[in-house]
Scaffold this motif. Structure first.
Motif, short mmCIF file in Angstrom:
data_model
loop_
_atom_site.label_atom_id
_atom_site.label_comp_id
_atom_site.label_asym_id
_atom_site.label_seq_id
_atom_site.Cartn_x
_atom_site.Cartn_y
_atom_site.Cartn_z
N GLY A 143 -10.31 26.96 -0.57
CA GLY A 143 -11.24 27.74 0.22
C GLY A 143 -12.31 28.42 -0.61
N GLY A 144 -12.67 27.82 -1.75
CA GLY A 144 -13.70 28.39 -2.59
C GLY A 144 -13.21 29.42 -3.59
N GLU A 145 -11.93 29.83 -3.51
CA GLU A 145 -11.39 30.81 -4.44
C GLU A 145 -10.62 30.08 -5.54
OE1 GLU A 145 -9.07 33.75 -2.51
OE2 GLU A 145 -10.70 34.43 -1.19
N GLU A 146 -10.97 30.38 -6.78
CA GLU A 146 -10.35 29.70 -7.92
C GLU A 146 -9.31 30.59 -8.59
OE1 GLU A 146 -13.23 28.28 -10.66
OE2 GLU A 146 -14.22 26.94 -9.22
N ARG A 147 -8.30 29.93 -9.14
CA ARG A 147 -7.28 30.63 -9.92
C ARG A 147 -6.70 29.66 -10.96
NH1 ARG A 147 -2.08 29.58 -7.53
NH2 ARG A 147 -2.30 28.35 -5.62
N THR A 148 -6.00 30.21 -11.92
CA THR A 148 -5.44 29.40 -13.01
C THR A 148 -3.93 29.28 -12.82
OG1 THR A 148 -7.16 30.13 -14.54
CG2 THR A 148 -5.18 29.21 -15.49
N VAL A 149 -3.41 28.05 -12.97
CA VAL A 149 -1.97 27.81 -12.87
C VAL A 149 -1.55 26.93 -14.04
CG1 VAL A 149 -1.98 28.00 -10.35
CG2 VAL A 149 -2.26 25.76 -11.42
N TRP A 150 -0.24 26.85 -14.23
CA TRP A 150 0.33 26.01 -15.29
C TRP A 150 1.07 24.85 -14.64
CZ3 TRP A 150 -0.15 26.82 -20.57
CH2 TRP A 150 -0.75 28.03 -20.95
N THR A 151 1.01 23.69 -15.25
CA THR A 151 1.71 22.52 -14.75
C THR A 151 2.20 21.68 -15.92
OG1 THR A 151 1.55 20.52 -13.38
CG2 THR A 151 -0.43 21.18 -14.58
N THR A 152 3.35 21.04 -15.72
CA THR A 152 3.89 20.13 -16.74
C THR A 152 3.59 18.68 -16.38
OG1 THR A 152 6.03 20.15 -15.60
CG2 THR A 152 5.72 21.71 -17.41
N ALA A 153 2.76 18.46 -15.37
CA ALA A 153 2.38 17.09 -15.00
C ALA A 153 1.60 16.44 -16.14
CB ALA A 153 1.54 17.10 -13.72
N LEU A 154 1.76 15.11 -16.27
CA LEU A 154 1.04 14.39 -17.31
C LEU A 154 -0.35 13.95 -16.88
CD1 LEU A 154 3.82 12.10 -18.84
CD2 LEU A 154 2.94 14.27 -19.70
N THR A 155 -0.56 13.78 -15.56
CA THR A 155 -1.83 13.28 -15.06
C THR A 155 -2.31 14.15 -13.91
OG1 THR A 155 -0.86 11.83 -13.40
CG2 THR A 155 -1.12 10.94 -15.63
N ALA A 156 -3.60 14.03 -13.62
CA ALA A 156 -4.16 14.74 -12.46
C ALA A 156 -3.50 14.27 -11.18
CB ALA A 156 -5.67 14.51 -12.41
N ASP A 157 -3.22 12.97 -11.11
CA ASP A 157 -2.55 12.42 -9.94
C ASP A 157 -1.22 13.11 -9.70
OD1 ASP A 157 -1.81 10.85 -7.86
OD2 ASP A 157 -1.62 9.00 -9.00
N ASP A 167 0.82 23.59 -1.23
CA ASP A 167 -0.45 23.77 -0.51
C ASP A 167 -1.21 22.45 -0.48
OD1 ASP A 167 -2.80 24.54 0.61
OD2 ASP A 167 -3.17 26.22 -0.73
N PRO A 168 -1.22 21.76 0.65
CA PRO A 168 -1.91 20.46 0.72
C PRO A 168 -3.42 20.56 0.54
CG PRO A 168 -0.38 20.74 2.57
CD PRO A 168 -0.51 22.07 1.89
N GLU A 169 -4.00 21.76 0.71
CA GLU A 169 -5.45 21.92 0.62
C GLU A 169 -5.94 22.23 -0.79
OE1 GLU A 169 -7.31 21.31 3.23
OE2 GLU A 169 -5.51 20.94 4.42
N VAL A 170 -5.05 22.28 -1.75
CA VAL A 170 -5.43 22.69 -3.10
C VAL A 170 -6.25 21.60 -3.78
CG1 VAL A 170 -3.42 21.77 -4.31
CG2 VAL A 170 -4.53 23.84 -5.16
N GLN A 171 -7.12 22.02 -4.69
CA GLN A 171 -7.94 21.11 -5.47
C GLN A 171 -7.83 21.47 -6.94
OE1 GLN A 171 -11.80 21.87 -3.64
NE2 GLN A 171 -11.78 19.84 -2.74
N LEU A 172 -7.93 20.45 -7.79
CA LEU A 172 -8.07 20.69 -9.23
C LEU A 172 -9.55 20.80 -9.56
CD1 LEU A 172 -5.53 18.18 -10.83
CD2 LEU A 172 -5.32 20.65 -10.71
N VAL A 173 -9.92 21.78 -10.35
CA VAL A 173 -11.32 22.01 -10.69
C VAL A 173 -11.55 21.67 -12.15
CG1 VAL A 173 -13.18 23.70 -10.79
CG2 VAL A 173 -11.50 23.81 -8.95
N ALA A 174 -12.49 20.77 -12.40
CA ALA A 174 -12.84 20.42 -13.78
C ALA A 174 -13.80 21.47 -14.33
CB ALA A 174 -13.48 19.04 -13.81
#
Length: 424
Positions: A143-157, A167-174
Motif C-alpha cells: 500500500g505504498g508503505e515500505e519497511r525492512t524485513v529479513w529472509t533466508t530465501a535464496l531467490t526473489a521467487d 500477506d499476499p499483497e506484499v512486494q519486494l522493492v529493489a
C-alpha cells in the motif's frame, strides 16, 4: 561452485590406523595358538615355582590389549561420519569426526548469525544433510508503505512465496541508490519465466535465473532517475517485475490577490451619489510546487514557495456629502411651462440619465411599445410637458428640454431607477 563430492577436509584414516590394527592381529594369533585355560595355568604355576606362570602372563596381556584395540576401532568407526553441507545452495560432501552440527560448522569455517537458519541442529549423524541459509535484509512494500524485513530465501521467487503466506499483497522493492541499477540481495527466480510490467505492456523474460537489473537490460527497459522497481506474484504465482514511471517536477502558477475597497467623503458631490475615485487593481502571487506523478497519476504535491509578486491597489469610492439645492417654481399646477423654462435643472447630469434609461439612443422604443426616446417618456407624460407626436421622433435637444421641465415639475422620482444619475 563446488560439487556434491568436493570434500573440504579429508582425513587420512588409513595411514594413522594401519599399524595399531596390525599389532592387534598378530597378538591375537599367539593367544589363540596357546589355548590354555587360565584357571588351570594359575594352579600349575603355584605348584611348580612360577616360571610357567610368567610364560602364560604374556598371552593374557596380549588378549587384554587386543580387546582394547578392538573397542577403539569400533569407537573410531562410530566417530567418523560422511555428511553433506549445503550453504546458501553451495553443496559439499565432507568427512568429519564432529559430534554436533555446531562443531561441524566451526570446523569448516561456516559462520552463523542470529537470524540465519540451520537445519538440523544438535547432534550429528552419519549421512546427515546440514543446510545453512544466511539471512538477507530486503525492503518490502504494501500500500505504498515500505519497511525492512529479513529472509533466508535464496531467490526473489522464494522470498515472495514465503512473504505471501502472511500477506499476499506484499512486494519486494529493489533499491536504486543514486538512481542507478536496481539492486536486490536475491536473484530473480529459480523456476519458469518472469514478466516485466512497464508502460502498460507486459514483456516476457525467458531466463529468470538472473538479476533484476540484467533482466531489465535484456528486455530493453531504460529507467528514469526516479523510476521504481518492485517484484510481486501474478495470479499464477509467477514473478512479476513492475516498473513504475515516476516524474518529479516543479510547477509554477500565478494566483490573483484581491484588492480591498474603502470609502471617503466628497464634499463636491451631492448626497447619495458615489463615484470610484481610485480604481482597484488585483495583485498577484507566484506559487512553486513540487508535483510527483506515478505512471501519469499525481500522488504528491508539496508547496515549495509562495511569494507575492504584485501588490494590489485598493479601491477608493468617493461618497457625496453636498446638500442638494431646493428647487422652486416650475409648474406646480401640473401645466407645462415653455420649453425654455428649465431653471436650475441645467446643472444636472442629463447625459448620465439618458445613458441609464436608453443607452443614449434618442429613437429607441421599449419592447412593449410604451416608452420612447432618451428618457423613456410615456406618450401621456410627453404630452403633459407640451410634446407632440412620439417622443422617439423628436430631436434629442427637445427630449432633453422636456425632460428638464418634467424634473422641475415632479422631481427625479419620475425616473425611479435611474433618477439618482442626475446628481452624479
Amino acid at each position: 561452485m563446488p560439487g556434491n563430492h568436493d570434500g573440504w577436509s579429508p582425513v587420512p584414516f588409513s595411514t594413522r590406523l594401519v599399524r595399531p590394527f596390525a599389532r592387534q592381529s598378530a597378538t591375537s594369533s599367539d593367544s589363540t595358538d596357546s589355548a590354555v585355560d587360565p584357571t588351570t595355568n594359575l594352579s600349575t604355576t603355584q605348584t611348580q615355582g612360577g616360571r610357567p606362570g610368567r610364560r602364560l602372563a604374556l598371552p593374557a596381556a596380549v588378549a587384554a590389549g587386543a580387546l582394547v584395540l578392538s573397542g577403539g576401532a569400533a569407537a573410531f568407526a562410530h566417530a567418523h561420519k560422511t555428511v553433506t553441507i549445503d550453504v546458501d545452495g553451495s553443496v559439499r560432501e565432507v568427512s568429519t569426526f564432529a559430534g554436533s552440527v555446531d562443531g561441524l560448522l566451526d570446523d569448516h569455517g561456516v559462520t552463523v548469525a542470529e537470524r540465519d537458519s540451520v537445519t538440523p541442529t544438535g547432534s550429528l549423524s552419519d549421512g546427515d544433510v546440514v543446510t545453512v541459509r544466511h539471512a538477507h535484509e530486503v525492503t518490502v512494500s504494501r500500500g505504498g508503505e515500505e519497511r525492512t524485513v529479513w529472509t533466508t530465501a535464496l531467490t526473489a521467487d522464494e522470498a515472495l512465496d514465503l512473504l505471501a503466506v502472511r500477506d499476499p499483497e506484499v512486494q519486494l522493492v529493489a533499491s536504486r541508490s543514486g538512481g542507478g541499477r536496481p539492486e536486490l540481495a536475491l536473484d530473480l527466480a529459480l523456476r519458469g519465466p518472469a514478466t516485466i510490467v512497464v508502460d502498460g505492456q507486459e514483456l516476457e523474460v525467458d531466463d529468470a535465473r538472473t538479476t533484476v537489473a540484467d533482466a531489465l537490460e535484456a528486455a530493453g527497459v531504460e529507467l528514469g532517475t526516479h523510476d521504481t522497481v518492485s517484484l510481486d506474484n501474478d495470479d499464477a504465482g509467477d514473478v512479476r517485475v513492475v516498473v513504475q514511471r515516476v516524474v518529479v517536477q516543479t510547477l509554477v502558477r500565478t494566483e490573483e490577490v484581491p484588492f480591498s475597497s474603502s470609502t471617503k467623503d466628497d464634499a463636491s458631490r451631492y448626497e447619495g451619489t458615489k463615484v470610484v475615485a481610485t480604481k482597484g487593481v488585483a495583485g498577484a502571487r507566484t506559487i512553486l510546487e513540487r508535483v510527483t506523478t506515478v505512471d501519469g497519476t499525481e500522488t504528491e504535491r508539496v508547496l515549495v514557495a509562495d511569494t507575492q509578486t504584485l501588490n494590489p491597489v485598493d479601491e477608493v469610492v468617493a461618497v457625496g456629502t453636498k446638500k442638494r439645492p431646493v428647487v422652486t417654481g416650475g409648474g406646480g399646477s401640473g401645466k407645462a411651462g415653455p420649453i425654455g423654462d428649465t431653471r436650475d435643472a441645467d446643472s444636472l447630469n442629463w447625459a448620465a440619465l439618458a445613458k441609464c434609461e436608453s443607452g443614449g439612443n434618442p429613437s429607441i422604443v421599449s419592447a412593449n411599445g410604451l416608452y420612447h426616446g432618451l428618457y423613456q417618456f410615456s406618450v401621456g407624460t410627453w404630452r403633459s410637458v407640451g410634446g407632440a407626436g412620439l417622443p422617439s421622433q423628436a430631436s434629442p435637444a427637445e427630449q432633453t428640454a422636456r425632460a428638464k421641465m418634467l424634473y422641475l415639475r415632479s422631481g427625479a422620482g419620475q425616473w425611479p431607477h435611474c433618477g439618482p444619475r442626475l446628481f452624479s
